[in-house]
Design a protein around this motif. Structure first.
Motif, short mmCIF file in Angstrom:
data_model
loop_
_atom_site.label_atom_id
_atom_site.label_comp_id
_atom_site.label_asym_id
_atom_site.label_seq_id
_atom_site.Cartn_x
_atom_site.Cartn_y
_atom_site.Cartn_z
N TYR A 81 0.81 -1.28 0.10
CA TYR A 81 -0.03 0.13 0.16
C TYR A 81 0.83 1.19 0.12
O TYR A 81 0.70 2.06 -0.67
N MET A 126 -4.87 0.27 3.68
CA MET A 126 -3.81 -0.70 3.66
C MET A 126 -4.48 -2.09 3.99
O MET A 126 -3.94 -3.17 3.44
N ILE A 129 -6.15 -3.91 0.87
CA ILE A 129 -5.46 -3.85 -0.44
C ILE A 129 -5.72 -5.04 -1.44
O ILE A 129 -6.06 -4.81 -2.55
#
Length: 147
Positions: A81, A126, A129
């Motif tokens: 990320y 994050m 992802i």
């Protein structure tokens, strides 16, 4: 800061960038775009970097911007990320000074596609992802390429 990058609009005047838009892509850049369009982003980076190293003038930084979008896509596919966000931010700065069509590349479309991918990445965050939809990683369109 002494190690701050010098972006194209700081190094070249608008006329130099405009005049450099015409011409052929470096052969390695053409290979890099083909690889990018196949989703082979790491390999695309390698080919585009060869073109970047060999080209002088404004076209050099154009190649850098494209390869950074490819690296961002590579990072997304590998769950990185922070790396993807970093590369999207860099690519925007390197490509900001270039016109919508440059050396046969539909740069306006590429920038928009990258922006949409970046927005989705940030929406997911994050922790999610791995849910990124691969079909958001669009190919580079060349003049005469059907959308």
């Amino acid at each position: 800061m002494p190690n701050e990058p010098v972006y194209p609009e700081q190094r070249f005047n608008p006329q130099e960038i405009e005049q450099s838009r015409y011409g052929k892509l470096h052969p390695q850049a053409g290979i890099g775009i083909e690889l990018f369009n196949k989703g082979e982003y790491f390999e695309a980076h390698e080919a585009l970097e060869l073109a970047w190293r060999e080209e002088p003038g404004p076209v050099r930084e154009f190649y850098r911007g494209i390869l950074q979008i490819g690296v961002a896509y590579h990072h997304i596919l590998n769950g990185n990320y922070r790396g993807a966000v970093k590369m999207f931010n860099r690519a925007k700065k390197w490509l900001a000074a270039y016109p919508a069509f440059y050396r046969g590349v539909n740069l306006a479309q590429l920038k928009d596609d990258a922006l949409q991918a970046e927005k989705r990445l940030i929406e997911l965050g994050m922790e999610n992802i791995h849910q990124f939809e691969r079909d958001l990683l669009k190919p580079i369109l060349l003049e005469g390429t059907p959308e």
